[in-house]
Design a protein around this motif. Structure first.
Motif, PDB file in Angstrom:
ATOM      1  N   LYS A 338     -10.547   1.995  -3.593  1.00 56.51           N
ATOM      2  CA  LYS A 338     -10.789   1.120  -2.502  1.00 56.51           C
ATOM      3  C   LYS A 338      -9.623   1.397  -1.538  1.00 56.51           C
ATOM      4  O   LYS A 338      -8.453   1.876  -1.791  1.00 56.51           O
ATOM      5  N   LEU A 339      -9.936   0.870  -0.120  1.00 50.96           N
ATOM      6  CA  LEU A 339      -9.021   0.984   1.095  1.00 50.96           C
ATOM      7  C   LEU A 339      -8.635  -0.234   1.341  1.00 50.96           C
ATOM      8  O   LEU A 339      -9.219  -1.198   1.760  1.00 50.96           O
ATOM      9  N   ALA A 340      -7.194  -0.618   1.773  1.00 52.94           N
ATOM     10  CA  ALA A 340      -6.776  -1.711   2.284  1.00 52.94           C
ATOM     11  C   ALA A 340      -6.082  -1.318   3.368  1.00 52.94           C
ATOM     12  O   ALA A 340      -5.384  -0.506   3.478  1.00 52.94           O
ATOM     13  N   ALA A 341      -6.066  -2.260   4.639  1.00 54.40           N
ATOM     14  CA  ALA A 341      -5.333  -2.430   5.918  1.00 54.40           C
ATOM     15  C   ALA A 341      -4.527  -3.479   6.187  1.00 54.40           C
ATOM     16  O   ALA A 341      -4.864  -4.695   5.701  1.00 54.40           O
ATOM     17  N   ILE A 342      -3.460  -3.184   6.488  1.00 51.73           N
ATOM     18  CA  ILE A 342      -2.492  -4.302   7.022  1.00 51.73           C
ATOM     19  C   ILE A 342      -3.075  -5.432   8.024  1.00 51.73           C
ATOM     20  O   ILE A 342      -2.519  -6.638   7.931  1.00 51.73           O
ATOM     21  N   GLN A 356     -14.972   2.869   5.187  1.00 57.55           N
ATOM     22  CA  GLN A 356     -15.172   1.392   4.910  1.00 57.55           C
ATOM     23  C   GLN A 356     -13.631   0.900   4.472  1.00 57.55           C
ATOM     24  O   GLN A 356     -13.179   1.538   3.361  1.00 57.55           O
ATOM     25  N   CYS A 357     -13.288  -0.244   5.065  1.00 60.71           N
ATOM     26  CA  CYS A 357     -12.121  -1.023   4.535  1.00 60.71           C
ATOM     27  C   CYS A 357     -12.417  -2.041   3.591  1.00 60.71           C
ATOM     28  O   CYS A 357     -13.499  -2.726   3.839  1.00 60.71           O
ATOM     29  N   ASP A 358     -11.877  -2.282   2.289  1.00 63.23           N
ATOM     30  CA  ASP A 358     -12.406  -3.286   1.291  1.00 63.23           C
ATOM     31  C   ASP A 358     -11.336  -4.357   1.393  1.00 63.23           C
ATOM     32  O   ASP A 358     -11.956  -5.649   0.974  1.00 63.23           O
ATOM     33  N   TYR A 359     -10.291  -4.326   2.185  1.00 57.41           N
ATOM     34  CA  TYR A 359      -9.455  -5.569   2.179  1.00 57.41           C
ATOM     35  C   TYR A 359      -8.547  -5.581   3.309  1.00 57.41           C
ATOM     36  O   TYR A 359      -7.671  -4.856   3.577  1.00 57.41           O
ATOM     37  N   VAL A 360      -8.450  -6.498   4.207  1.00 61.49           N
ATOM     38  CA  VAL A 360      -7.559  -6.884   5.118  1.00 61.49           C
ATOM     39  C   VAL A 360      -7.066  -8.437   5.031  1.00 61.49           C
ATOM     40  O   VAL A 360      -7.702  -9.247   5.098  1.00 61.49           O
ATOM     41  N   PRO A 361      -5.842  -8.288   4.885  1.00 69.70           N
ATOM     42  CA  PRO A 361      -5.244  -9.622   4.401  1.00 69.70           C
ATOM     43  C   PRO A 361      -5.299 -10.665   5.781  1.00 69.70           C
ATOM     44  O   PRO A 361      -5.283 -10.411   6.946  1.00 69.70           O
ATOM     45  N   ASN A 362      -5.387 -11.994   5.770  1.00 71.07           N
ATOM     46  CA  ASN A 362      -5.325 -12.772   6.969  1.00 71.07           C
ATOM     47  C   ASN A 362      -3.832 -12.775   7.482  1.00 71.07           C
ATOM     48  O   ASN A 362      -3.700 -13.316   8.706  1.00 71.07           O
ATOM     49  N   GLU A 363      -2.946 -12.683   6.464  1.00 69.86           N
ATOM     50  CA  GLU A 363      -1.595 -12.580   6.960  1.00 69.86           C
ATOM     51  C   GLU A 363      -1.247 -11.251   7.347  1.00 69.86           C
ATOM     52  O   GLU A 363      -1.090 -10.492   6.309  1.00 69.86           O
ATOM     53  N   ILE A 364      -1.014 -10.861   8.711  1.00 70.96           N
ATOM     54  CA  ILE A 364      -0.829  -9.739   8.936  1.00 70.96           C
ATOM     55  C   ILE A 364       0.589  -9.075   8.914  1.00 70.96           C
ATOM     56  O   ILE A 364       1.610  -8.748   9.721  1.00 70.96           O
ATOM     57  N   ARG A 365       1.029  -9.048   7.623  1.00 73.96           N
ATOM     58  CA  ARG A 365       2.199  -8.195   7.425  1.00 73.96           C
ATOM     59  C   ARG A 365       2.364  -7.965   5.661  1.00 73.96           C
ATOM     60  O   ARG A 365       1.299  -8.230   5.043  1.00 73.96           O
ATOM     61  N   GLU A 367       3.848  -9.044   2.921  1.00 73.15           N
ATOM     62  CA  GLU A 367       3.442 -10.512   2.215  1.00 73.15           C
ATOM     63  C   GLU A 367       1.817 -10.517   1.975  1.00 73.15           C
ATOM     64  O   GLU A 367       1.804 -10.895   0.730  1.00 73.15           O
ATOM     65  N   GLY A 368       1.332 -10.472   3.248  1.00 74.02           N
ATOM     66  CA  GLY A 368      -0.280 -10.665   3.108  1.00 74.02           C
ATOM     67  C   GLY A 368      -0.924  -9.707   2.058  1.00 74.02           C
ATOM     68  O   GLY A 368      -1.727 -10.130   1.189  1.00 74.02           O
ATOM     69  N   LEU A 369      -0.626  -8.369   2.136  1.00 73.52           N
ATOM     70  CA  LEU A 369      -1.156  -7.602   1.191  1.00 73.52           C
ATOM     71  C   LEU A 369      -0.841  -7.588  -0.048  1.00 73.52           C
ATOM     72  O   LEU A 369      -1.612  -7.717  -0.998  1.00 73.52           O
ATOM     73  N   ALA A 370       0.432  -7.925  -0.414  1.00 73.64           N
ATOM     74  CA  ALA A 370       0.969  -8.283  -1.630  1.00 73.64           C
ATOM     75  C   ALA A 370       0.316  -9.356  -2.345  1.00 73.64           C
ATOM     76  O   ALA A 370      -0.219  -9.331  -3.519  1.00 73.64           O
ATOM     77  N   ASN A 371       0.002 -10.279  -1.649  1.00 76.24           N
ATOM     78  CA  ASN A 371      -0.498 -11.663  -2.173  1.00 76.24           C
ATOM     79  C   ASN A 371      -2.056 -11.302  -2.627  1.00 76.24           C
ATOM     80  O   ASN A 371      -2.540 -11.956  -3.384  1.00 76.24           O
ATOM     81  N   GLY A 372      -2.755 -10.513  -1.789  1.00 81.51           N
ATOM     82  CA  GLY A 372      -3.867 -10.217  -1.905  1.00 81.51           C
ATOM     83  C   GLY A 372      -4.259  -9.021  -3.102  1.00 81.51           C
ATOM     84  O   GLY A 372      -5.550  -9.045  -3.690  1.00 81.51           O
TER      85      GLY A 372
END
Length: 503
Positions: A338-342, A356-365, A367-372
């Motif tokens: 799966k792919l994630a983008a900051i 295709q991107c599977d995850y983009v956090p609402n918090e653009i940093r 910390e947002g990636l880590a939480n998700g």
């Protein structure tokens, strides 16, 4: 046979000011049918890309001895080969484009031709600057004047008549000799305070609009070092619609220093320019390849073995995709990873690459990636695509959650060592209103490069992380974006400009 399909005919097509959206429908139709496109060097690559993929593109390189007839002879030669020939000219073919000189050999050879008008630079620049070239009260006539006359011309410009012209004057190709012709107009009686507007690279992402006066024009052009092509509008119409321009362009007369790396500022500059600002670009960091591609190439070959591949920047996506294509691989090589983008910019880059991107956090940093991601699975394998410098927070958080994490440097962020002398000269002569700071590495380099100057500018930070870096180094930002995007930083500056001082 329909006339559109006739070969052995030369079509002179106006390409307009540069934006492909401003090309005429007729011009586009002919361009897409052409076997060969003979084009001005200043025609934008975006317009040239509209030609069919197998069309031959021939740039016209002007030299001092070329009157245009040599290009005309080339058109004759190509048309005699039975080719569908388009002569693509910037702006409109009939205005300062050597049309008659190029037509002469074509007519002498008895070759049929067609002339397709284009949007000329004068009207395009006026539209982009929100200036009406004519006015019931101030200008019932418009004069188009070249600022770069042929040395052999027997009747040079009559500056005395031009100085008394009761209307708007538009100077084409006038930047290089602005000191000469502006002095001549003043000497001939035109007021030194006559309003002037300069539009550089009209309709393109790096468009700049500068307001000046006839007296100050030469100094302003020297300080700003505006790139060609540029159009200069002279007359009372420049200030007549000031209220309208101020309403539609709230950043009018503001100068914004953009510090992102070369090639990555277009979106930001375009947004500011549409709002009326003049932008100066001085990167504070360079983006260059890593010392070796070996680690990234190996990561791509084994990408299928990871549960998540996490991209921490647009640059990381660009390097990853470039090396993947170099190895003749596509998205299938990633297997089930799966792919994630900051953030949204990185997400768009993945989509543009067909991934295709599977995850983009609402918090653009980070910390947002880590939480998700930390609880997305148990003991997963993560591949982080990153720069040579930056925070280790995401790796630490994922490893603390029990995951296996590999990091690969996809590009190197390198500080600019010094500002070019020409740009230093511009800083000495210009008033910079805002500087944009869009990462911690840019913040550190900007403070080193600009020194005390930076303390006199308003500073727009893109994120809390960047703000913290600036404060640590002794600079408190004027504004901080609500979200770490181009739109976020533009809106932050707009809010500040609308808020009265002291509130």
């Amino acid at each position: 046979m329909p006339v559109d399909q006739i070969k052995g005919c030369v079509r002179f097509v106006g390409a307009g000011p540069g934006d492909p959206d401003l090309l005429t429908v007729r011009g586009l139709k002919l361009l897409q049918q052409a076997d060969v496109v003979v084009h001005d060097a200043l025609v934008s690559t975006e317009i040239l890309s509209l030609a069919q993929s197998n069309a031959q593109l021939i740039p016209v390189i002007r030299d001092t001895g070329d009157t245009g007839e040599s290009t005309g002879r080339l058109l004759v030669e190509l048309s005699r080969q039975g080719l569908f020939v388009v002569r693509l000219k910037g702006g409109d073919p009939s205005i300062f484009a050597r049309l008659s000189e190029e037509l002469l050999p074509v007519c002498e050879a008895g070759i049929p031709f067609e002339i397709v008008p284009g949007i000329t630079a004068a009207t395009a620049a006026a539209a982009m600057a929100t200036i009406s070239l004519t006015s019931r009260s101030n200008a019932s006539a418009v004069a188009f004047v070249t600022g770069h006359e042929c040395d052999e011309k027997s009747t040079p410009i009559d500056f005395e008549r031009l100085a008394s012209f009761q209307g708007t004057i538009v100077i084409y190709m006038g930047v290089e000799k602005a000191a000469t012709w502006s002095a001549e107009l003043i000497r001939s009686g035109m007021s030194p305070d006559t309003p002037v507007s300069v539009v550089s690279r009209c309709s393109l992402p790096h468009q700049s609009t500068v307001s000046s006066t006839l007296f100050e024009l030469s100094n302003d052009l020297e300080a700003l070092r505006l790139p060609s092509p540029a159009v200069i509008i002279i007359g009372q119409v420049v200030t007549e619609d000031a209220l309208i321009r101020r309403t539609s362009k709230p950043l009018l007369d503001r100068t914004i220093l953009v510090t992102r790396p070369q090639g990555q500022s277009d979106e930001l500059i375009h947004a500011f320019t549409l709002l009326g600002a003049r932008c100066i670009q001085q990167p504070t960091i360079d983006i260059v390849p890593p010392p070796t591609w070996e680690l990234l190439d190996h990561a791509i070959q084994t990408a299928w073995s990871y549960d998540w591949i996490v991209f921490l920047s647009v640059n990381g996506v660009a390097s990853f995709v470039s090396r993947m294509r170099e190895a003749n691989l596509d998205g299938r090589a990633l297997g089930t990873a799966k792919l994630a983008a900051i953030g949204p910019g990185t997400h768009r880059s993945l989509l543009c690459a067909g991934l295709q991107c599977d995850y983009v956090p609402n918090e653009i940093r980070a910390e947002g990636l880590a939480n998700g991601l930390r609880d997305s699975l148990s003991k997963g394998r993560f591949l982080l695509i990153r720069a040579n410098r930056g925070r280790d927070l995401l790796r630490c958080e994922l490893e603390r959650a029990g995951h296996v994490v590999d990091e690969v440097v996809a590009y190197t962020s390198r500080d600019i060592e010094e500002i070019p002398s020409a740009m230093q000269h511009s800083f000495d002569r210009l008033t910079i209103d805002w500087i944009t700071v869009t990462s911690s590495s840019i913040a550190e380099s900007a403070i080193r490069l600009f020194g005390p100057r930076l303390q006199t500018w308003k500073v727009a930070s893109i994120s809390p992380i960047t703000t913290a870096t600036l404060i640590r180094l002794g600079v408190r930002p004027t504004v901080e974006a609500d979200n770490a995007t181009t739109e976020g930083i533009v809106q932050a500056i707009l809010r500040a400009e609308k808020t009265p001082v002291g509130t």
